[in-house]
Design an enzyme around this catalytic site. Structure first.
Site, PDB file in Angstrom:
ATOM      1  CG  ASP A  16      -0.800  34.942  46.272  1.00  0.00           C
ATOM      2  OD1 ASP A  16       0.312  34.477  46.557  1.00  0.00           O
ATOM      3  OD2 ASP A  16      -1.834  34.243  46.190  1.00  0.00           O
ATOM      4  CG  ASP A  18       0.199  29.072  43.488  1.00  0.00           C
ATOM      5  OD1 ASP A  18       0.078  28.535  42.379  1.00  0.00           O
ATOM      6  OD2 ASP A  18       1.271  29.121  44.109  1.00  0.00           O
TER       7      ASP A  18
END
Length: 315
Positions: A16, A18
């Site tokens: 991922d 953020d």
């Protein structure tokens, strides 16, 4: 249940972005709270923010709109937040441990070079492939990472339409796609990577569930405030049993949870880490070459080749 311990070595790390690679979560909150204050609304609590994290824009927007009850349209709100993001996102920085982790994984290409392959002590060591699987769309990605070229120069970006509407995290599609992207680029003769040979790195609860539903191992590295929000329920989070996909399915009217099974409590497939500093490679069967191999001719040539990676972005 007794945790599983006989996992094969990790051959792919799926990330991922953020809040996991970049320190964007507090910037997201800052931009949102500026708009909320303008309209006399309370600041965004972590109980709501936790539900927004990791999800594609349409789903997170609907959750936020229902809670915020702003006196302006969603379009007007998004325009105001986007303007603030344009101002603040260029200040993003990698979170602790990220730069070293990505550099270490990148050096595992050394095990595929002719020099490494000829050494007896290297014959059983494997390259670790990497891919980016984030709900952030291409425009926001560029705003956040333009000043971080050293970190993201080896990424293939794009709004991937193969993740259909309503099929983002917490459903497993984005991680299945990231794995298929890696497998499509493997060297001739290299066997396809299986889901259980993948390690997903996530900070959000929907993201953890997405990785678990994809049949992959997961490392959860949440924001301290998110960890506090789920205090006492960590085992459920790590098992992917927070019912995020079912909630998503209820919004779409399809149940949402028929794609794959979630895990069991304490089954050994996932763990919590406070940060990515001093990542325990050996625990996951990953062999990392020493930094000095980057000076070898084979590695200098390999460094010119892009690492197989893809951002599966929101539609």
């Amino acid at each position: 249940m007794a945790p599983r311990t006989d996992f094969p070595p990790v051959r792919a790390c799926l990330f991922d972005m953020d809040g996991l690679l970049l320190d964007t979560e507090d910037l997201y909150t800052l931009c949102i709270n500026i708009v909320l204050e303008k309209y006399g609304r309370p600041s965004l609590p972590w109980s709501i923010k936790a539900k927004l994290q990791g999800r594609p824009f349409p789903q997170s927007s609907a959750i936020f709109s229902q809670w915020a009850q702003l006196p302006v349209s969603d379009v007007e709100y998004q325009a105001e937040v986007s303007a603030l993001q344009q101002k603040h996102f260029p200040t993003t920085q990698p979170l602790p441990g990220v730069v070293k982790l990505l550099a270490d994984l990148g050096r595992t290409r050394y095990w595929e070079t002719s020099a490494a392959a000829s050494k007896d002590d290297s014959k059983d060591k494997k390259r670790v492939h990497i891919a980016l699987a984030t709900s952030s769309h291409a425009n926001n990605f560029r705003i956040k990472t333009t000043h971080l070229t050293d970190l993201f120069s080896r990424r293939v970006l794009g709004d991937d339409k193969r993740v259909g509407p309503g099929r983002g995290k917490p459903l497993p599609d984005i991680y299945h796609l990231a794995l298929s992207t890696i497998n499509a680029g493997l060297a001739p003769g290299e066997p396809p990577i299986k889901p259980e040979e993948c390690l997903v790195f996530e900070d959000s609860v929907p993201g953890v569930e997405s990785g678990r539903r994809a049949g992959m191992r997961v490392v959860w590295v949440p924001h301290p405030m998110l960890k506090q929000e789920y205090a006492g329920r960590e085992a459920e989070v790590l098992a992917g049993r927070m019912n995020e996909a079912a909630d998503e399915g209820n919004r779409h009217g399809d149940g949402g949870n028929a794609d794959a099974e979630v895990g069991e409590l304490n089954d050994g497939w996932a763990e919590y880490l406070e940060s990515l500093v001093d990542f325990p490679y050996e625990k996951y069967g990953m062999a990392i070459p020493p930094p000095e191999v980057e000076s070898e001719p084979e590695m200098q040539q390999a460094a010119k080749e892009p690492i197989a990676a893809e951002e599966s972005a929101k539609s």
